[in-house]
Design a protein around this motif. Sequence first.
Motif, mmCIF file in Angstrom:
data_model
loop_
_atom_site.group_PDB
_atom_site.id
_atom_site.type_symbol
_atom_site.label_atom_id
_atom_site.label_comp_id
_atom_site.label_asym_id
_atom_site.label_seq_id
_atom_site.Cartn_x
_atom_site.Cartn_y
_atom_site.Cartn_z
ATOM 1 N N ASN A 69 7.245 6.422 3.205
ATOM 2 C CA ASN A 69 7.172 7.800 2.720
ATOM 3 C C ASN A 69 5.765 8.355 2.868
ATOM 4 N N THR A 70 4.757 7.536 2.513
ATOM 5 C CA THR A 70 3.361 7.978 2.657
ATOM 6 C C THR A 70 3.017 8.207 4.120
ATOM 7 N N GLN A 71 3.443 7.303 4.985
ATOM 8 C CA GLN A 71 3.174 7.438 6.416
ATOM 9 C C GLN A 71 3.760 8.747 6.958
ATOM 10 N N GLU A 72 4.968 9.084 6.544
ATOM 11 C CA GLU A 72 5.596 10.327 6.993
ATOM 12 C C GLU A 72 4.866 11.552 6.452
ATOM 13 N N ASN A 73 4.459 11.508 5.194
ATOM 14 C CA ASN A 73 3.719 12.640 4.620
ATOM 15 C C ASN A 73 2.381 12.852 5.327
ATOM 16 N N MET A 74 1.689 11.773 5.663
ATOM 17 C CA MET A 74 0.421 11.887 6.386
ATOM 18 C C MET A 74 0.652 12.438 7.791
ATOM 19 N N THR B 213 0.844 -1.197 0.000
ATOM 20 C CA THR B 213 0.000 0.000 0.000
ATOM 21 C C THR B 213 0.879 1.247 0.000
ATOM 22 N N PHE B 214 0.436 2.253 -0.740
ATOM 23 C CA PHE B 214 1.114 3.551 -0.728
ATOM 24 C C PHE B 214 0.113 4.614 -1.179
ATOM 25 N N GLY B 215 0.456 5.884 -0.983
ATOM 26 C CA GLY B 215 -0.467 6.968 -1.305
ATOM 27 C C GLY B 215 -1.741 6.823 -0.470
ATOM 28 N N PRO B 216 -2.898 7.199 -1.043
ATOM 29 C CA PRO B 216 -4.162 7.066 -0.308
ATOM 30 C C PRO B 216 -4.461 5.624 0.110
ATOM 31 N N GLY B 217 -3.837 4.674 -0.567
ATOM 32 C CA GLY B 217 -4.062 3.273 -0.225
ATOM 33 C C GLY B 217 -3.549 2.897 1.157
ATOM 34 N N LEU B 218 -2.694 3.742 1.773
ATOM 35 C CA LEU B 218 -2.185 3.439 3.108
ATOM 36 C C LEU B 218 -3.313 3.364 4.135
ATOM 37 N N HIS B 219 -4.453 4.020 3.856
ATOM 38 C CA HIS B 219 -5.597 3.943 4.784
ATOM 39 C C HIS B 219 -6.017 2.496 5.032
ATOM 40 N N GLY C 114 6.767 2.293 -1.005
ATOM 41 C CA GLY C 114 5.881 1.280 -1.562
ATOM 42 C C GLY C 114 6.152 1.016 -3.031
ATOM 43 N N VAL C 115 6.383 2.083 -3.799
ATOM 44 C CA VAL C 115 6.632 1.940 -5.229
ATOM 45 C C VAL C 115 7.949 1.192 -5.458
ATOM 46 N N VAL C 116 8.977 1.558 -4.696
ATOM 47 C CA VAL C 116 10.263 0.876 -4.838
ATOM 48 C C VAL C 116 10.125 -0.598 -4.454
ATOM 49 N N ARG C 117 9.315 -0.882 -3.427
ATOM 50 C CA ARG C 117 9.108 -2.281 -3.020
ATOM 51 C C ARG C 117 8.495 -3.092 -4.157
ATOM 52 N N VAL C 118 7.501 -2.532 -4.824
ATOM 53 C CA VAL C 118 6.883 -3.224 -5.962
ATOM 54 C C VAL C 118 7.906 -3.457 -7.069
ATOM 55 N N MET C 119 8.702 -2.434 -7.350
ATOM 56 C CA MET C 119 9.695 -2.548 -8.414
ATOM 57 C C MET C 119 10.738 -3.627 -8.088
ATOM 58 N N GLU C 120 11.219 -3.628 -6.842
ATOM 59 C CA GLU C 120 12.241 -4.603 -6.464
ATOM 60 C C GLU C 120 11.718 -6.037 -6.524
ATOM 61 N N LEU C 121 10.477 -6.244 -6.095
ATOM 62 C CA LEU C 121 9.904 -7.585 -6.153
ATOM 63 C C LEU C 121 9.736 -8.043 -7.603
ATOM 64 N N GLN C 122 9.336 -7.122 -8.465
ATOM 65 C CA GLN C 122 9.218 -7.477 -9.885
ATOM 66 C C GLN C 122 10.577 -7.863 -10.462
ATOM 67 N N GLU C 123 11.611 -7.163 -10.065
ATOM 68 C CA GLU C 123 12.947 -7.488 -10.548
ATOM 69 C C GLU C 123 13.405 -8.861 -10.049
ATOM 70 N N GLN C 124 12.840 -9.315 -8.940
ATOM 71 C CA GLN C 124 13.151 -10.635 -8.414
ATOM 72 C C GLN C 124 12.282 -11.740 -9.014
ATOM 73 N N GLY C 125 11.381 -11.360 -9.928
ATOM 74 C CA GLY C 125 10.558 -12.356 -10.611
ATOM 75 C C GLY C 125 9.149 -12.500 -10.081
ATOM 76 N N TRP C 126 8.726 -11.637 -9.164
ATOM 77 C CA TRP C 126 7.359 -11.716 -8.642
ATOM 78 C C TRP C 126 6.367 -11.261 -9.712
ATOM 79 N N SER C 127 5.170 -11.845 -9.671
ATOM 80 C CA SER C 127 4.086 -11.427 -10.566
ATOM 81 C C SER C 127 3.388 -10.208 -9.946
ATOM 82 N N TYR C 128 2.984 -9.290 -10.812
ATOM 83 C CA TYR C 128 2.417 -8.022 -10.331
ATOM 84 C C TYR C 128 0.989 -7.861 -10.833
#
Length: 202
Positions: free
Chosen positions: A160-165, A124-130, A185-199
Amino acid sequence: MINLKLAMAAMAMLLLVGSDAQAELDNQFNPHSSATNQVSNPKQPGRQAQASKPGQTRTSKQSPATRAAMAQATKPEIAKKPHQLILQVNSNDPAMMNLTLNNASNVAQYYRDLGEPVSIEIVTFGPGLHMLRDDTSPVKPRIEVLAMSNPEISFKACGNTQENMRKTESKDINLIPQATVVKSGVVRVMELQEQGWSYVKP
């Protein structure tokens, strides 16, 4: 005189017949033929001696199917590669949050029935952190139940979202116990994709 000539002729006939008969007998019982065969094939005794040599065993040829079956029987079992899925939530929409939880639950159950390992990460990131905020999450009770019965599902909150809120609302942003904070959150998604995770984005 005539009788003497007849007698001598008869004796000559007997001698001739007798020599022929002896020659026939000699041919039947003479071992010369077998000796000749052995001389003409000198390798044969060596083969017989080699075949009868004590301590030697002959190996039979194996068919390709037999060799494949033996190789399969001795082959170590390879562990199945786990399935890995990223589910992203970046909207403060209860319908999207519930859809994400439905997808996570269905995937976990599917591979559990197959007996195959699976890891599912909801980021979760951005408004999705709720979704993971302790004070505003519309799905907090459901996450509590889902996390207890599905340990393969994890929840990540964008730091980052938590700190901004926190800055915007001038208060600490507490998360539910099931949430783990990642730097981005965005970097986490990117890193997992680079490791072969499905998105998958709902």
